[in-house]
Write a protein that holds these residues in place. Structure first.
Motif, mmCIF file in Angstrom:
data_model
loop_
_atom_site.group_PDB
_atom_site.id
_atom_site.type_symbol
_atom_site.label_atom_id
_atom_site.label_comp_id
_atom_site.label_asym_id
_atom_site.label_seq_id
_atom_site.Cartn_x
_atom_site.Cartn_y
_atom_site.Cartn_z
ATOM 1 N N THR A 180 1.003 -1.150 0.128
ATOM 2 C CA THR A 180 0.234 -0.053 0.143
ATOM 3 C C THR A 180 0.823 1.217 0.048
ATOM 4 O O THR A 180 0.654 2.282 -0.892
ATOM 5 N N PHE A 181 1.975 1.198 0.906
ATOM 6 C CA PHE A 181 2.930 2.160 0.841
ATOM 7 C C PHE A 181 3.402 2.423 -0.516
ATOM 8 O O PHE A 181 3.547 3.827 -1.152
ATOM 9 N N PHE A 182 4.011 1.420 -1.042
ATOM 10 C CA PHE A 182 4.612 1.756 -2.417
ATOM 11 C C PHE A 182 3.515 1.817 -3.436
ATOM 12 O O PHE A 182 3.964 2.957 -4.133
ATOM 13 N N PHE A 183 2.401 1.640 -3.542
ATOM 14 C CA PHE A 183 1.539 1.954 -4.381
ATOM 15 C C PHE A 183 1.103 3.575 -4.175
ATOM 16 O O PHE A 183 0.715 4.339 -5.331
ATOM 17 N N THR A 184 0.917 3.861 -2.920
ATOM 18 C CA THR A 184 0.524 5.284 -2.727
ATOM 19 C C THR A 184 1.501 6.273 -3.367
ATOM 20 O O THR A 184 1.215 7.298 -3.721
ATOM 21 N N ALA A 185 2.925 5.973 -2.750
ATOM 22 C CA ALA A 185 3.926 6.616 -3.286
ATOM 23 C C ALA A 185 3.951 6.746 -4.945
ATOM 24 O O ALA A 185 4.160 7.793 -5.557
ATOM 25 N N LEU A 186 3.769 5.696 -5.826
ATOM 26 C CA LEU A 186 3.793 5.817 -7.093
ATOM 27 C C LEU A 186 2.598 6.638 -7.795
ATOM 28 O O LEU A 186 2.684 7.157 -8.419
ATOM 29 N N THR A 187 1.378 6.422 -7.181
ATOM 30 C CA THR A 187 0.011 7.126 -7.467
ATOM 31 C C THR A 187 0.308 8.630 -7.107
ATOM 32 O O THR A 187 0.110 9.429 -8.148
ATOM 33 N N ILE A 188 1.088 9.021 -6.132
ATOM 34 C CA ILE A 188 1.193 10.475 -5.821
ATOM 35 C C ILE A 188 2.449 11.051 -6.658
ATOM 36 O O ILE A 188 2.048 12.246 -7.285
ATOM 37 N N ALA A 189 3.206 10.323 -7.289
ATOM 38 C CA ALA A 189 4.387 10.700 -8.042
ATOM 39 C C ALA A 189 3.706 10.851 -9.474
ATOM 40 O O ALA A 189 3.980 11.933 -10.044
ATOM 41 N N LEU A 190 2.907 10.096 -9.982
ATOM 42 C CA LEU A 190 2.406 10.105 -11.128
ATOM 43 C C LEU A 190 1.330 11.347 -11.211
ATOM 44 O O LEU A 190 1.282 12.075 -12.159
ATOM 45 N N LEU A 191 0.738 11.450 -10.234
ATOM 46 C CA LEU A 191 -0.303 12.895 -10.257
ATOM 47 C C LEU A 191 0.539 14.149 -10.170
ATOM 48 O O LEU A 191 0.304 14.931 -10.652
ATOM 49 N N GLY A 192 1.870 14.015 -9.348
ATOM 50 C CA GLY A 192 2.727 15.182 -9.191
ATOM 51 C C GLY A 192 3.315 15.357 -10.667
ATOM 52 O O GLY A 192 3.597 16.687 -10.841
ATOM 53 N N ILE A 193 3.631 14.537 -11.645
ATOM 54 C CA ILE A 193 4.549 14.859 -12.777
ATOM 55 C C ILE A 193 3.304 15.246 -13.838
ATOM 56 O O ILE A 193 3.634 15.703 -15.063
ATOM 57 N N TYR A 194 1.972 14.990 -13.656
ATOM 58 C CA TYR A 194 1.002 15.292 -14.683
ATOM 59 C C TYR A 194 0.932 16.907 -14.640
ATOM 60 O O TYR A 194 0.936 17.315 -13.594
ATOM 61 N N PRO A 195 1.013 17.407 -15.801
ATOM 62 C CA PRO A 195 0.785 19.037 -15.944
ATOM 63 C C PRO A 195 -0.405 19.483 -15.680
ATOM 64 O O PRO A 195 -1.413 18.842 -15.972
ATOM 65 N N SER A 233 7.863 10.607 1.293
ATOM 66 C CA SER A 233 7.406 9.741 2.481
ATOM 67 C C SER A 233 6.749 8.550 2.533
ATOM 68 O O SER A 233 7.180 7.659 3.279
ATOM 69 N N PHE A 234 6.046 8.456 1.667
ATOM 70 C CA PHE A 234 5.395 6.903 1.384
ATOM 71 C C PHE A 234 6.628 5.973 1.138
ATOM 72 O O PHE A 234 6.504 4.697 1.473
ATOM 73 N N THR A 235 7.401 6.370 0.141
ATOM 74 C CA THR A 235 8.495 5.444 -0.430
ATOM 75 C C THR A 235 9.314 5.037 0.991
ATOM 76 O O THR A 235 9.571 3.753 1.104
ATOM 77 N N LEU A 236 9.791 6.174 1.826
ATOM 78 C CA LEU A 236 10.217 5.750 3.000
ATOM 79 C C LEU A 236 9.738 5.079 4.127
ATOM 80 O O LEU A 236 10.208 4.057 4.486
ATOM 81 N N LEU A 237 8.422 5.288 4.263
ATOM 82 C CA LEU A 237 7.483 4.372 5.203
ATOM 83 C C LEU A 237 7.448 3.014 4.512
ATOM 84 O O LEU A 237 7.722 1.912 5.370
ATOM 85 N N GLY A 238 7.543 2.758 3.300
ATOM 86 C CA GLY A 238 7.396 1.502 2.557
ATOM 87 C C GLY A 238 8.733 0.637 3.067
ATOM 88 O O GLY A 238 8.718 -0.410 3.274
ATOM 89 N N LEU A 239 9.734 1.672 2.832
ATOM 90 C CA LEU A 239 10.989 0.789 2.936
ATOM 91 C C LEU A 239 11.282 0.574 4.531
ATOM 92 O O LEU A 239 12.053 -0.618 4.911
ATOM 93 N N LEU A 240 10.974 1.421 5.432
ATOM 94 C CA LEU A 240 10.866 1.249 6.814
ATOM 95 C C LEU A 240 10.038 0.037 7.031
ATOM 96 O O LEU A 240 10.476 -1.009 8.031
#
Length: 140
Positions: free
Chosen positions: A72-87, A120-127
């Motif tokens: 869930t953490f990794f998927f959330t981080a991926l989703t947020i990054a995708l939303l962030g790169i979207y113009p 933050s979500f990536t780090l939470l997933g790694l932790l």
């Protein structure tokens, strides 16, 4: 033009002052591109972490609850990054420098927000992965 404090007269900028001013302008102009590059890296990283976690943790000693949290953490981080790169489009009059400046500042602030969240979500997933692999039980 700078003022010489001792004399109170204007003097031309030094070579160093011109160099650092130009460098400052270039940095400001490249901040949005840099943020996009980091978001792209987070997309790649989280895609790999998500896929690897899903494939390799299935038969591991990590419990199903911890595995679900991790994914869930990794998927959330991926989703947020995708939303962030979207113009994000906004109508501005490019003939008005203040509108351009405001738009660019808003764009950069938006991207930085997405960067912080995705990181933050990536780090939470790694932790979570480290804690789970170490054998510390997250949930019973």
């Amino acid at each position: 033009m700078n003022k010489d404090p001792a004399k109170g007269t204007a003097r031309p900028p030094t070579e160093d002052e011109r160099f650092y001013r130009q460098w400052g302008y270039e940095t400001i102009k490249s901040n949005i591109s840099t943020a996009n590059d980091v978001l792209r890296l987070l997309i790649t990283l989280n895609t790999a972490l998500l896929g690897g976690s899903a494939a390799f943790l299935h038969d591991s000693s990590i419990g199903p609850v911890a595995r679900t949290i991790l994914l869930t953490f990794f998927f959330t981080a991926l989703t947020i990054a995708l939303l962030g790169i979207y113009p994000k489009e906004k109508k501005i009059d490019i003939r008005i420098p203040e509108e351009v400046k405001t738009h660019k500042k808003d764009t950069l602030n938006r991207k930085i927000t997405f960067l912080k969240l995705a990181s933050s979500f990536t780090l939470l997933g790694l932790l979570t992965a480290i804690i789970s692999v170490a054998g510390i039980q997250i949930c019973p």
